[in-house]
Structure formats: C-alpha cells, structure tokens
Design an enzyme around this catalytic site. Structure first.
Site, mmCIF file in Angstrom:
data_model
loop_
_atom_site.group_PDB
_atom_site.id
_atom_site.type_symbol
_atom_site.label_atom_id
_atom_site.label_comp_id
_atom_site.label_asym_id
_atom_site.label_seq_id
_atom_site.Cartn_x
_atom_site.Cartn_y
_atom_site.Cartn_z
ATOM 1 N N ASP A 85 1.263 3.223 -5.795
ATOM 2 C CA ASP A 85 1.772 4.566 -6.078
ATOM 3 C C ASP A 85 2.322 4.663 -7.484
ATOM 4 O O ASP A 85 2.392 5.765 -8.045
ATOM 5 C CB ASP A 85 2.829 4.945 -5.039
ATOM 6 C CG ASP A 85 2.173 5.164 -3.694
ATOM 7 O OD1 ASP A 85 1.926 4.168 -2.990
ATOM 8 O OD2 ASP A 85 1.852 6.320 -3.384
HETATM 9 C C1 LIG Z 1 -4.932 5.234 -3.264
HETATM 10 S S1 LIG Z 1 -3.558 5.742 -2.319
HETATM 11 C C2 LIG Z 1 -2.247 4.921 -3.023
HETATM 12 C C3 LIG Z 1 -1.080 4.743 -2.068
HETATM 13 O O1 LIG Z 1 -0.583 5.982 -1.469
HETATM 14 C C4 LIG Z 1 -0.188 5.683 -0.105
HETATM 15 O O2 LIG Z 1 1.082 6.210 0.199
HETATM 16 P P1 LIG Z 1 1.214 7.537 1.136
HETATM 17 O O3 LIG Z 1 0.247 7.379 2.275
HETATM 18 O O4 LIG Z 1 2.680 7.547 1.569
HETATM 19 O O5 LIG Z 1 0.886 8.687 0.214
HETATM 20 C C5 LIG Z 1 -0.130 4.186 -0.059
HETATM 21 O O6 LIG Z 1 1.045 3.680 -0.646
HETATM 22 C C6 LIG Z 1 -1.357 3.855 -0.889
HETATM 23 O O7 LIG Z 1 -1.462 2.518 -1.216
#
Ligand SMILES: CSC[C@H]1O[C@H](OP(=O)(O)O)[C@H](O)[C@@H]1O
Length: 356
Positions: free
Chosen positions: A249
């Site tokens: 992220d």
């Molecule tokens: C390519 S997605 C990157 C990242 O986003 C996800 O978090 P969330 O589902 O809370 O938005 C997850 O950390 C992924 O690795």
C-alpha cells in the site's frame, strides 16, 4: 478471465461490490466523488491501485456534467474533491500521488490563463478527464511488467523451472485495473508454464484471500490452495514454498513497506526459513517523500470487522478488539526485493533507481 473490479465504458463508471463477493456479483454505478468516497471507505472497492483509479474516475464522471466560469474555479473544485477522496483511506499512497499529479497537470494550464474563455476552460476540463482515463490502461500495462519481471527474478534466484508461491490478501484483478501485482507474478509464471502452485492466505478479518483471491484462482483455473493465516509458518516449515510475494500500500524511501495486516508476520517467518520475501508494487505505490516506515499512518478499522463475520456475531458483546488494517515490514526482511514495472530492486537501491 477474472472479473473486473472497475467497469468504465463510454464515460460510465461502475464498481464491483467486493463486500458481496463471492456469493453475489453486483456492479454499483458511480456518479460522482461522493459515491467514489463512500465505496472506497466501505471497502466495496479496495486495493491501493484500484482505490486511486476509482477515486479519480469518480471525479472525471462528475466533471462531465459541470461547467466552470474560469480555470481557477475548475482547479479549486478539483482540489476540494481530490482531497476529500484522499481522506477516504490513509495508508495506501496511490490516490495521494494521483491527486498530486492531476493538480500539477491542472496548474500547468492555470499559470497560462487563470481566467480563460469558456471554451478554454472546457478544453482544460476535457484534457483532465483524458489524463484520468489513461490511469486504467497504464495500470494494466504496469502490472504485466511487474508480473514478468517478478517471474524472471524468482526463476533466476531459485534456479528452478517450476515455482511454488505463498501470497497474502488480494492483489489481483480485484485490487487493480487488471492482471494484478503479486498475483500478476503468479499469472506470469502460469503464462510461462512455470507455476507449480500458489498458496494463498485467507487474510482475516476482511478475508480478501478466502473470498477474493479464491474467486480469481478458481475463475482462472490456477493451481491454488487456500490456507488459514495461522498455517503460513507450518507451510513454510514443510519446505514447499519457494518464495513469498505480497502487494503493498505504500513503499517508502528506505524500502520499508506498509501492506495488509499479517504481511510482517509472513516476512519474519520467511526470514526464519530462509525463503525469499518479495513485495510487488507499481511505482505509483512508492512514496519517496517518507524516509522510513515509522512515519506511515496505519489505518485502524471498525473492530466489528473482527468480531463479526458477514453479519454473524463471533464474539460476546463487550469484547475489546484492536483492528489495524495494515502493518509495516522493515526493508531488511524484504530479502527477494521490490518488484516494480521498471525492474526488481533491493530495498536499499529503490530511491536511487526511481530517481535515476
Ligand atoms: C495491489 S493491492 C495492494 C494492497 O491493498 C490491499 O489492502 P486493502 O484490501 O485493505 O485495500 C492489500 O494490502 C494489498 O496488498
């Protein structure tokens, strides 16, 4: 072909409601930035790249029906809307970077003619919409490059011809504009007939793995097995795992990385078992303005996401719960490297490689 998280056709935007997957496939129309904010905040759409793309496309859709008396007015409107969208989820950096890029894009016109004729203002507005629409194609191309670079690096590092991967959360077509980042590496290995197997964590409490990654694995008929987060160490101990790859992220200047909660645990286990640990992320996820992971804001979400499972109360009333959505993996545990569309870099090289 996996489902699309984002549908954008003839200027119409809709998103797949990921809170309802896998049991229901419902697309929600997004008509403005308020809708965009709400579906990001609620995690009906999630994933660092997808958040940035949906947020910015929601601005593009809202702009289509509006006219502005001056370029100054257009810039002020877009700044207000973009800052609101950025505030939806604090840890992923992509939407912040996209907002900064779009505001700089607009200001390049503002310098020339702050007022501008009605025609000039409309022309700038349409150019901004085109700039936002390019984000979709760019993201898919970046992800294919990430997948191919990552596959090549793992094959070279291990000297093996068939690779078994352990991954976490969802980093595929449901987290991006398509193909995916860590799951993009899995897709590239499969494309080259060099994927032995992919194990994927359920990723409590939101269950991106058991709901979303499982959906992509089954839909694309990839050789995959779902495991509980708590089984990760025992799987690594078995000797079956050639590498661990997760998404990100926010990757900061020294290579420290924020990613879904549980990533740090995997990195420590991989280090203990001498298994290469990779982060896969586009350059849009890299934030060189922050020097180390201690300065990354970690989103904490509603404890009911832990104490409830799809409406079912798991814990007794009064249960106290802590629900951080992300954790920080220090650069020294990212032993495989950071896989980007520009290549695979050691964490210590990242800043130099991205500013070269
Ligand atoms: C390519 S997605 C990157 C990242 O986003 C996800 O978090 P969330 O589902 O809370 O938005 C997850 O950390 C992924 O690795």
């Amino acid at each position: 072909m996996a489902l699309e998280a984002i549908r954008y056709r003839e200027g119409q935007l809709s998103i797949l409601d990921q809170l309802l997957l896998p049991s229901q496939t419902i697309y929600i129309p997004i008509l403005n930035t308020q809708h965009g904010y709400e579906v990001i905040k609620s995690m009906q759409v999630r994933g660092a790249p997808a958040i940035a793309i949906v947020g910015c496309l929601s601005l593009a859709v809202e702009l289509k029906s509006l006219t502005f008396p001056s370029i100054d007015a257009l810039v002020d409107f877009c700044r207000t809307k973009l800052e609101y969208l950025v505030s939806s989820r604090p840890t992923a950096v992509n939407i912040r970077k996209a907002a900064d890029h779009l505001l700089a894009f607009l200001q390049s016109f503002q310098l020339g003619q702050p007022e501008g004729t009605a025609q000039a203002v409309e022309s700038v507005k349409l150019k901004l919409i085109e700039e936002i629409e390019k984000m979709l194609e760019n993201d898919v191309a970046d992800n294919v490059a990430i997948g191919d670079h990552g596959a090549a690096d793992i094959l070279a590092r291990t000297g093996k011809t068939r690779i078994t991967v352990l991954t976490h959360c969802n980093t595929g077509s449901l987290a991006t504009a398509g193909y995916g980042t860590a799951l993009g590496v899995v897709r590239s290995l499969q494309k080259q007939n060099q994927l032995e197997h992919v194990y994927f964590n359920e990723t409590r409490p939101y269950c991106q793995g058991s709901r979303l990654t499982a959906y992509e694995i089954v839909t694309d008929k990839l050789p995959g097995t779902l495991i509980c987060d708590s089984a990760s160490g025992w799987l690594m101990q078995s000797g079956k795992v050639d590498c661990v790859i997760t998404g990100a992220d926010r990757v900061v200047a020294n290579g420290d990385t924020a990613n879904k909660i549980g990533t740090y645990m995997l990195a420590v286990l991989a280090y203990h078992h001498n298994i290469p640990f990779y982060i896969a992320a586009p350059v849009t996820t890299c934030d060189l303005t922050i020097s180390s992971g201690k300065d990354i804001v970690i989103e904490e979400r509603d404890p009911r996401e832990v104490t409830n499972l799809q409406g079912q109360e798991l814990s007794p009333k009064g249960t106290v719960c802590w629900n951080p959505a992300f954790d920080i993996t220090p650069a020294h545990l990212i032993t495989g490297g950071i896989i980007t569309e520009r290549g695979v870099f050691k964490p210590s090289q990242l800043k130099a490689k991205l500013t070269a």
